[in-house]
Design an enzyme around this catalytic site. Structure first.
Site, mmCIF file in Angstrom:
data_model
loop_
_atom_site.group_PDB
_atom_site.id
_atom_site.type_symbol
_atom_site.label_atom_id
_atom_site.label_comp_id
_atom_site.label_asym_id
_atom_site.label_seq_id
_atom_site.Cartn_x
_atom_site.Cartn_y
_atom_site.Cartn_z
ATOM 1 N N PRO A 127 0.820 -1.214 0.000
ATOM 2 C CA PRO A 127 0.000 0.000 0.000
ATOM 3 C C PRO A 127 0.851 1.260 0.000
ATOM 4 O O PRO A 127 2.050 1.216 0.301
ATOM 5 C CB PRO A 127 -0.784 -0.126 1.307
ATOM 6 C CG PRO A 127 0.196 -0.816 2.225
ATOM 7 C CD PRO A 127 0.954 -1.792 1.353
ATOM 8 N N THR A 131 0.197 3.784 2.039
ATOM 9 C CA THR A 131 0.198 4.370 3.379
ATOM 10 C C THR A 131 1.427 3.974 4.190
ATOM 11 O O THR A 131 1.929 4.764 4.984
ATOM 12 C CB THR A 131 -1.074 3.944 4.138
ATOM 13 O OG1 THR A 131 -1.267 2.534 3.974
ATOM 14 C CG2 THR A 131 -2.281 4.688 3.618
ATOM 15 N N ASN A 132 1.882 2.735 4.034
ATOM 16 C CA ASN A 132 3.055 2.245 4.777
ATOM 17 C C ASN A 132 3.998 1.529 3.815
ATOM 18 O O ASN A 132 4.263 0.331 3.976
ATOM 19 C CB ASN A 132 2.613 1.283 5.891
ATOM 20 C CG ASN A 132 1.562 1.876 6.795
ATOM 21 O OD1 ASN A 132 1.806 2.868 7.471
ATOM 22 N ND2 ASN A 132 0.379 1.289 6.801
ATOM 23 N N GLY A 136 -6.392 -1.776 -0.120
ATOM 24 C CA GLY A 136 -7.826 -1.513 -0.152
ATOM 25 C C GLY A 136 -8.655 -2.768 -0.377
ATOM 26 O O GLY A 136 -8.154 -3.811 -0.790
ATOM 27 N N GLY A 163 -8.709 -6.882 5.218
ATOM 28 C CA GLY A 163 -9.686 -5.868 4.868
ATOM 29 C C GLY A 163 -9.477 -4.590 5.648
ATOM 30 O O GLY A 163 -8.512 -4.437 6.396
ATOM 31 N N CYS A 191 -4.154 0.873 9.861
ATOM 32 C CA CYS A 191 -5.557 0.447 9.795
ATOM 33 C C CYS A 191 -6.106 -0.019 11.134
ATOM 34 O O CYS A 191 -7.326 -0.105 11.307
ATOM 35 C CB CYS A 191 -5.737 -0.650 8.749
ATOM 36 S SG CYS A 191 -4.651 -2.070 8.977
ATOM 37 N N GLU A 193 -14.277 3.972 8.162
ATOM 38 C CA GLU A 193 -12.838 4.084 8.385
ATOM 39 C C GLU A 193 -12.328 5.424 7.865
ATOM 40 O O GLU A 193 -12.649 5.825 6.745
ATOM 41 C CB GLU A 193 -12.092 2.945 7.688
ATOM 42 C CG GLU A 193 -10.581 2.968 7.945
ATOM 43 C CD GLU A 193 -9.841 1.863 7.204
ATOM 44 O OE1 GLU A 193 -8.922 1.278 7.793
ATOM 45 O OE2 GLU A 193 -10.174 1.620 6.026
ATOM 46 N N LEU A 235 -2.442 -7.625 9.136
ATOM 47 C CA LEU A 235 -3.252 -8.120 10.250
ATOM 48 C C LEU A 235 -4.473 -8.859 9.704
ATOM 49 O O LEU A 235 -5.378 -8.239 9.141
ATOM 50 C CB LEU A 235 -3.694 -6.957 11.142
ATOM 51 C CG LEU A 235 -2.589 -5.988 11.596
ATOM 52 C CD1 LEU A 235 -3.184 -4.873 12.466
ATOM 53 C CD2 LEU A 235 -1.477 -6.709 12.345
#
Length: 485
Positions: free
Chosen positions: A115, A117-118, A198, A216, A249, A339, A418
């Protein structure tokens, strides 16, 4: 001029062939050699943690450099510490008394979907757990984080090559396209997909026909029960929600207060830097939380509270850490109940823990089922009831959700992928570790003969076509009684 999609597909096929050959070399290595490779990978990630953090923030615009440095340290040092003593190669268990043995069998080539984001920390983490399990890995980078991901892979490749392993055990698509990712997931040389991102991408991974571990979205509420240490609970929540501007997340997405502690919680939130939106301000901000198609607006992801306020034309006090929107509804069309990977929280209130239990269930089944939630409480029975009933894979108690979920402030395995379990559409509820990335060959010696397994005729249950006379039945019962005497 080469067609971009065709060129990217060919690149994937080349990467997979090379990764397959490199994995054959890796699979012959001893546990000690594998561990030395992991140390080299972790060192490269740790030594370059600041460089990679700055590259990720500069390229994506998401998060905070200082926090991404911590993430890179977590993905290298913390993960290495957790896996260094694991047996993942060759014979991993042997019981001479029970005549039973287990052998770890690498899956082969892993596809790593990364992703934005990280980006750099996820590459380090997924490389470590894949190599530890004897697998090679090929990454599909998010296009908006391509350069920082390519740099991370370059550094890790150099590290494993210097440690005596073919650098092709770590590959990356340099020309990322949807066609390339599709080929990576569906190619027969790919044996397992590690999908972090996503919902659409995770769904595509599970629909590819290749075994997949996908996660998810999170949407974890934080319930502050009446026995909680309110000051510490608020500190934990704000520390967590502002860490890297909320891009993890597992981070809290809403607060559930009780009527008896609601006002105290509100005052403590304000005292610690939260700004409560009025009705008009909530309406303004809600327009920027979701896009027209109902998905999260990337304009708010990983952005500072000042940037988000400016985007929504809000005037907020200097020093505000997080925006809080009072809410009493839950639904796909209710933005604050969804979220929000930024410093934004919904705020709910209930009368007691039973109502909180119901509301948390409603929030999670609306979005985030199987992921994570947090409870702040000193009441062990309430905590137990939440543990028994909530549809999550991680119920975190009295800890920041961001750090607790990934295993930094708890004893969960340190992970950046996770699992959400069956309720969340995932193949596992684990924090993903090397133990999820190899198969087990079980060797079992015979310990009973057929004669020992097959019962004597008079001890068998009667079949539909077999009957005993009354005399035979009496004899059988007498024999059984005599045996016990």
């Amino acid at each position: 001029m080469l067609d971009k999609d065709l060129s990217s597909i060919q690149e994937v096929r080349d990467l997979l062939r090379k990764a397959t050959e490199a994995q054959k070399v890796l699979a012959k290595m001893s546990q000690e050699k594998i561990d030395s490779l992991c140390k080299a990978i972790a060192k490269a990630g740790y030594d370059n943690r600041e460089l990679l953090a700055r590259m990720a923030v500069d390229e994506t615009g998401f998060g905070i450099v200082e926090d991404k440095i911590i993430k890179n340290e977590f993905a290298s040092k913390y993960v290495l510490d957790a896996i260094k003593d694991m047996r993942t190669v060759g014979i991993i268990e042997e019981d001479t008394e029970k005549k039973y043995m287990e052998v770890a069998v690498p899956v082969g080539v892993v596809a790593g979907l990364i992703p934005s984001t990280n980006p750099t920390s996820t590459v380090i983490y997924k490389t470590l757990i894949s190599i530890k399990a004897g697998n090679s890995i090929v990454f599909s980078p998010h296009p908006s984080a391509k350069d920082s991901i390519l740099k991370t892979v370059e550094l890790l490749q150099q590290a494993v090559e210097e440690a005596g392993c073919p650098k092709e055990v770590i590959g990356v698509i340099t020309n990322p396209t949807m066609a390339a990712t599709d080929e990576l997931m569906k190619n027969s040389l790919t044996k397992l997909i590690l999908a972090t991102g996503g919902s659409a991408m995770v769904k595509a991974a599970y629909s590819s026909g290749t075994p997949a571990i996908g996660v998810g979205p999170g949407n974890g509420p934080a319930y502050i029960e009446r026995t909680a240490d309110i000051k510490q609970a608020i500190k934990d929540i704000i520390d967590s929600k502002t860490f890297d501007n909320g891009t993890v997340c597992a981070s809290e997405q809403s607060i559930i207060a009780e009527t008896v502690n609601k006002e105290e919680i509100i005052e403590e939130l304000k005292h610690q830097g939260a700004y409560f939106l009025n009705e008009d301000e909530s309406k303004k901000l809600s327009k920027f939380v979701l896009r027209a198609n109902g998905t999260m607006n990337p304009q708010i992801v990983g952005k500072s509270v000042e940037t988000i306020a400016e985007l929504a034309n809000l005037s907020i006090p200097k020093g505000t850490k997080v925006l809080v929107a009072p809410e009493n509804r839950v639904g796909k069309e209710i933005p604050f109940s969804r979220e929000k990977l930024g410093p934004i929280l919904a705020f709910y209130s209930v009368n007691d823990w039973k109502e909180a239990c119901h509301l948390a269930f409603e929030i999670l089944t609306n979005e985030g089922a199987g992921h994570t939630m947090t409870i702040h409480s000193q009441d062990e029975e309430v905590i137990r009831q939440f543990a028994l009933e909530k549809p999550v894979s991680r119920l975190l108690v009295n800890t920041p959700a961001t750090l607790g979920g990934i295993g930094a402030s708890t004893n969960l395995f340190p992970a950046l992928t996770l699992g959400c379990g069956a309720v969340g559409g995932s193949s596992t509820s684990d924090n993903i570790s090397p133990m999820n990335l190899f198969n087990v060959r079980r060797i079992a010696w015979g310990v009973k003969s057929m004669e020992e397994i097959r019962p004597a005729k008079d001890e068998r249950k009667l079949s539909d076509n077999e009957e005993l006379s009354q005399e035979q039945l009496i004899d059988l019962l007498v024999n059984k009684i005599l045996e016990k005497l």
